[in-house]
Scaffold this active site. Structure first.
Site, short mmCIF file in Angstrom:
data_model
loop_
_atom_site.label_atom_id
_atom_site.label_comp_id
_atom_site.label_asym_id
_atom_site.label_seq_id
_atom_site.Cartn_x
_atom_site.Cartn_y
_atom_site.Cartn_z
N ASP A 122 30.67 39.09 36.48
CA ASP A 122 31.64 39.76 35.63
C ASP A 122 30.84 40.52 34.57
O ASP A 122 29.76 40.08 34.19
CB ASP A 122 32.56 38.73 34.97
CG ASP A 122 33.42 39.34 33.90
OD1 ASP A 122 34.18 40.27 34.22
OD2 ASP A 122 33.32 38.91 32.74
N ASP B 69 32.90 34.47 32.34
CA ASP B 69 33.08 33.73 31.10
C ASP B 69 34.51 33.71 30.61
O ASP B 69 34.85 32.98 29.69
CB ASP B 69 32.20 34.32 30.00
CG ASP B 69 32.77 35.62 29.45
OD1 ASP B 69 33.25 36.44 30.27
OD2 ASP B 69 32.74 35.81 28.23
N ASP C 40 38.40 35.24 34.80
CA ASP C 40 37.39 34.95 35.82
C ASP C 40 37.61 33.61 36.51
O ASP C 40 37.01 33.33 37.54
CB ASP C 40 35.99 34.93 35.19
CG ASP C 40 35.61 36.27 34.58
OD1 ASP C 40 35.98 37.29 35.18
OD2 ASP C 40 34.97 36.29 33.52
#
Length: 817
Positions: free
Chosen positions: A437, A660, A664
């Protein structure tokens, strides 16, 4: 195989103390964390003491047995009075016995049934549960030797010397267990060290006065009391002195501290904590100050408001994760359990078959009598059977995986990587695709000012703002105006601009603090405007600039497009309706991100990047990280991330997802291995398999590399265990006796069996020598081939001196290979 199970300790504690609810439960959790180390240490010490005591008692019994059977015959000579006495016959209950056999019987019996009681006990409960371990083999082998020696004693047969085999075997096996206990206990040192971080007491502060509406320890009085850590609650204020351990998680409310977080995050350099910074319980205050640069008070302290206690602290969660990782079973362990389940019955069958085959060969005359001269066929055959029984070692198979897991997860915790389960290691060692990400993972997740380009000179600025350029610096004044305006806005971009102004004007603000704007107006998502010192200041996007009637020239439009092409947000700033600056704001890439991605490439891992940002921002970040655009997905929703994980898995990749945020968490759960940043959302941490405590991208390299190291060690442990048993059992069974005419004594077989377990544990302990990858040491350099190789690849066999001289060896940008 031996060791201890942390879960067993905790279960016993739960039975003793019961379950406490509400606030009492929180205090019980604190007490549990504080006392867990003592309980584990106590069990370790009791176990080691029991192993040591059993060995020493067996040694006291085995030593005279070895003296009688091995030492006296070798040093006494032919007419030794002691040996003649030992060979005399004595009559007891009208039955004649050889004195030596009675002495051996009396000396061996306590060793067999008192020192060896643990073998019978473990075997009994193991058989009841269908588990056949090493102790079953030891119990069968020593009992067979003992019973045969008793029968030989009653019949006056020289086979009574098998008492020596029984006593010495038990002595050596207990020695191996003692050594094994010391080695296995060392594998739990990481958990022990983590628990040692928990402070036992705290300096609790009770304010007694408050002069300015906000408590300040420099001017307000307070009382301090040393209390057990169980007596502090969320909201309490504690005082932390230099060198002290922070008792619980909290927020620094006054003072400054330099905190050593190495045992939690793996970061060796102390971290400076200012007012409002979060601190982690168990970390060490390396330095403390009151925040006044003019003060020389070396005895200053930091004051922390507690936010988390008991099981809610970061340290408690880390201990729990490490504990779970060390006790959860790895899939490869299923293979070991299956092998061990059939291993003991097979070994017993092989041992019995060995005895039967040798005995039949002896009585049928197949084996020459010279091979067993001085022994009966029964003794000769039984020694082969017992040696084959005792040399086998299922314990080495059993220790191959858990010992490596315990050491490896401890090393990972020391490096700032928390692995939630041992099974994660096996999968992580096979990862060949990593999905990152972007926001908060590859980037810091917080916008910062990257560019500030002024469009007016000092004269023009003085004309518009009505100030004299000679009295001030134009750029500083602009920043001061921007900071004064934007500090009234809660927008993240406004906060970035304020932070940038505070950083650049740290000395300027002491004499001229930010002003309060009048007529402040903020348009959601567009910008803000206000009047400061009679100057109207406007900051916002293009739409807001048009709203404020600021004219954007073609040059300004070109500049804005260039900033946006780099994936940044372009902001227009104006004074009295005239554009004076263009500001670029972006989510800054983490310093180690590029080097970490390059390291993962070097490890043969494919890299993808997913982000919910626009394609323009995603492409700009990808270019800076040297990622191929085909591996970049922009404007990705949480469902899109899950679909990407599944797509790669369908292509045969073993996928690791690193993120994080809350968005996600579905992808983290879907991936083969989910890694969350310790600085991210709690739900992401719960959905992941590994936690990168410090939030550094480089920790992902450490996690994957260490997983490969650990699993490689597990495989080596299995290989060693299998090779040991495949070679040792035929050797002990006498397969090579017709060639070498040398028999492996059962005592030597017992020693080899014990050392095999110890060697596997020591092999696992070697993981503690692991050094984390230093991604910054692998920075890409401009490399050219060495001059000789460079020319030879082009068909030159000789390099002339003047051609060699053309290469400047002092050029620091060149690295010869």
């Amino acid at each position: 195989c031996i060791g201890y199970d942390v879960n067993d300790i905790l279960d016993e504690t739960d039975e003793e103390q019961g379950i406490v609810d509400g606030e009492e439960n929180s205090h019980a959790n604190i007490s549990e964390i504080e006392d867990r180390l003592e309980r584990i240490t106590r069990q370790q010490n009791l176990q080691l003491a029991a192993r040591k005591r059993s060995f020493l008692l067996s040694f006291l019994g085995a030593l005279p047995v070895m003296t009688i059977t091995m030492i006296i015959p070798r040093i006494g000579g032919e007419n030794c009075a002691i040996e003649e006495t030992l060979h005399q016959e004595v009559t007891i209950l009208n039955h004649s016995f050889v004195l030596e056999s009675l002495l051996l019987w009396l000396l061996t019996t306590p060793v067999q049934f008192i020192c060896g009681y643990s073998f019978y006990k473990t075997s009994f409960y193991g058989i009841r549960k269908g588990i056949l371990g090493m102790d079953v083999l030891v119990a069968l082998g020593t009992t067979s030797a003992y019973i045969y020696a008793v029968i030989a004693t009653w019949n006056g047969d020289p086979g009574y010397r098998f008492f020596e085999t029984s006593a010495v075997l038990i002595c050596f096996v207990l020695l191996g267990k003692w050594m094994n206990a010391m080695a296995v206990c060392r594998t739990s040192e990481a958990l022990t060290h983590l628990m040692k971080l928990q402070a036992k007491t705290a300096l609790k502060i009770t304010p007694t006065s408050m002069k300015n509406g906000k408590w300040d320890p420099l001017v307000d009085s307070y009382e301090e009391e040393t209390v057990p850590v169980q007596n502090i609650n969320p909201g309490d204020i504690v005082k932390v002195l230099k060198g002290a351990s922070i008792p619980a998680d909290g927020v620094l409310v006054h003072g400054e501290m330099s905190v050593d977080e190495s045992m939690i995050t793996g970061e060796s350099i102390p971290v400076l904590k200012l007012g409002g910074s979060d601190v982690i319980g168990g970390t060490i205050c390396a330095e403390a100050g009151n925040g006044d640069m003019k003060s020389n008070d070396t005895a200053a302290a930091g004051f922390v408001r507690i936010t988390g206690v008991g099981s809610n602290t970061a340290l408690a969660q880390i201990v729990k994760l490490v504990q779970e990782a060390q006790t959860r079973q790895v899939p490869i362990q299923n293979l070991a359990d299956t092998i061990a389940g059939v291993f003991v019955p097979c070994v017993v069958a092989i041992s019995f078959l060995t005895f039967v085959v040798w005995y039949i060969c002896c009585i049928k005359g197949v084996v020459p009598e010279s091979w067993y001269a001085g022994e009966s066929p029964m003794t000769f055959s039984l020694l082969f059977g017992i040696a084959a029984l005792l040399i086998s070692c299922p314990c080495a198979l059993g220790l191959a995986t858990p010992s490596a897991i315990m050491v490896g997860t401890g090393v990972a915790a020391r490096c700032g990587v928390l692995m939630k389960g041992g099974e994660t290691l096996e999968i992580a060692s096979k990862v060949d695709a990593v999905i990152f990400d972007k926001t908060g993972t590859l980037t810091k997740g917080k916008p910062v000012v990257t560019d500030m380009i002024g469009t007016l000179d000092d004269d023009a600025l003085a004309r518009i703002a009505g100030v004299e350029p000679a009295k001030m610096d134009g750029n500083e004044y602009l920043l001061w105006l921007f900071g004064s305006l934007e500090r009234n806005s809660e927008h993240p971009l406004a906060s970035a601009l304020v932070s940038y102004a505070e950083e650049k004007l740290s000395s300027y603000l002491h004499s001229t603090p930010f002003a309060e704007p009048s007529n402040f107006v903020a348009l959601t998502g567009r910008g803000a405007a206000g009047t400061i010192n009679g100057v109207k200041v406007s900051i916002g996007n293009r739409a807001f600039a048009q709203h404020e009637n600021m004219e954007l020239s073609e040059e300004l439009e070109t500049l804005l497009r260039e900033i946006e092409a780099d994936g940044k947000t372009a902001i227009v700033a104006g004074l009295n309706g005239e554009v004076c600056a263009v500001v670029g704001v972006a989510d800054e890439i983490k310093e180690e991100a590029e080097a970490s991605i390059r390291t993962l490439h070097d490890m043969g891992i494919e890299i993808w990047m997913l982000t919910g940002d626009s394609n323009r921002t995603a492409v700009a970040i990808a270019k800076r990280l040297n990622l191929p655009l085909s591996h970049v997905v922009s404007e990705a929703l949480p469902s899109s991330k899950v679909e990407m994980v599944r797509e790669l898995q369908s292509q045969g990749y073993t996928v690791a997802m690193i993120g994080d945020g809350i968005n996600d968490s579905p992808a983290l759960a879907e991936a083969d291995v989910g890694m969350s940043m310790g600085t991210g959302a709690e739900i992401a941490t719960e959905a992941s398999d590994m936690v990168l405590v410090s939030g550094k991208v480089s920790d992902a390299c450490v996690a994957l590399d260490l997983s490969k190291v650990i699993f490689r060690r597990i495989r080596w442990n299995f290989v060693f265990s299998m090779i040991y048993n495949l070679l040792s059992i035929p050797l002990a069974a006498g397969v090579f006796f017709p060639i070498f005419h040398t028999r492996l004594p059962p005592t030597v077989a017992a020693i080899a069996m014990s050392l095999s377990s110890v060697s596997v544990v020591c092999s696992s302990l070697a993981i503690r020598l692991y050094k984390p990858k230093d991604v910054h040491a692998l920075k890409r350099r401009r490399r050219i081939p060495g001059p000789v190789a460079f020319l030879r690849r082009r068909g030159y066999d000789r390099v002339e001196r003047d051609e060699m001289a053309s290469f400047d060896s002092n050029d620091p940008t060149l690295e010869l290979v």
